[in-house]
Enzyme design. Structure first.
Site, PDB file in Angstrom:
ATOM      1  CG  HIS A   1      -1.916   1.086   1.238  1.00 29.95           C
ATOM      2  ND1 HIS A   1      -2.335   1.662   2.396  1.00 29.95           N
ATOM      3  CD2 HIS A   1      -2.571   1.722   0.243  1.00 29.95           C
ATOM      4  CE1 HIS A   1      -3.220   2.607   2.120  1.00 29.95           C
ATOM      5  NE2 HIS A   1      -3.372   2.663   0.804  1.00 29.95           N
TER       6      HIS A   1
ATOM      7  CG  ASP B   1       7.886   9.385 -22.575  1.00 32.91           C
ATOM      8  OD1 ASP B   1       9.044   9.277 -22.121  1.00 32.91           O
ATOM      9  OD2 ASP B   1       7.275  10.465 -22.584  1.00 32.91           O
TER      10      ASP B   1
ATOM     11  CG  HIS C   1       8.191  16.238 -17.291  1.00 30.97           C
ATOM     12  ND1 HIS C   1       7.604  15.004 -17.473  1.00 30.97           N
ATOM     13  CD2 HIS C   1       9.431  16.142 -17.824  1.00 30.97           C
ATOM     14  CE1 HIS C   1       8.450  14.196 -18.088  1.00 30.97           C
ATOM     15  NE2 HIS C   1       9.565  14.870 -18.318  1.00 30.97           N
TER      16      HIS C   1
ATOM     17  CE1 TYR D   1       7.071  17.312 -20.587  1.00 28.52           C
ATOM     18  CE2 TYR D   1       6.102  17.922 -22.693  1.00 28.52           C
ATOM     19  CZ  TYR D   1       7.030  18.135 -21.698  1.00 28.52           C
ATOM     20  OH  TYR D   1       7.930  19.165 -21.791  1.00 28.52           O
TER      21      TYR D   1
ATOM     22  CG  ASN E   1       6.329  10.054 -18.765  1.00 25.43           C
ATOM     23  OD1 ASN E   1       6.880   9.097 -19.283  1.00 25.43           O
ATOM     24  ND2 ASN E   1       6.592  11.308 -19.110  1.00 25.43           N
TER      25      ASN E   1
END
Length: 134
Positions: free
Chosen positions: A20, A28, A101, A123, A125
């Site tokens: 957990h 990418d 990012h 981007y 991801n």
């Protein structure tokens, strides 16, 4: 042989080992991987395997409590964003958190593993935060 769709041994092992709150990134082909973080490199060539195939396959085995996206993904709107939004609407991704990012790269330093796809759209991801089934 396994009955579920996830056949990659390394990826299946990592999903089975998550607790957990642990984080698994699916990224990418261009996302950097910090030293010391396990890399499961599935990339074969540009677009193979694609991001959405890997994500939906992982979701078949992983309980996700929440996910993290970069603000830049929403601004750039790569093709996978529509698939992520559909999975979120279906309840498969839990709550969404948006960060830069650069902050996503920082978050990746504490990931249990990073799964590199052949995706070549910038981007594309996602960080998946493990939930529990009980």
């Amino acid at each position: 042989m396994k009955k579920t769709p996830l056949l990659n041994i390394a990826l299946s092992r990592v999903v089975a080992s998550l607790g957990h709150g642990d984080t698994l990134l699916i990224v990418d082909a261009g996302m950097p991987v910090p030293p010391g973080v396990e890399l499961i490199d599935l990339a074969v060539t540009q677009g193979v395997p694609d991001f959405m195939t890997v994500l939906t396959t992982v979701l078949a085995e992983m309980q996700v409590e929440s996910h993290v996206l970069a603000d830049e993904m929403l601004a750039r709107q790569p093709p996978a964003l529509a698939g992520i939004q559909a999975l979120r609407a279906a309840g498969s991704l839990g709550q969404q958190r948006l960060i830069s990012h650069d902050a996503l790269k920082q978050l990746s330093r504490n990931a249990r593993a990073i799964v590199r796809t052949g995706e070549c759209q910038p981007y594309t991801n996602i960080a998946l935060v493990a939930g529990v089934v009980f």
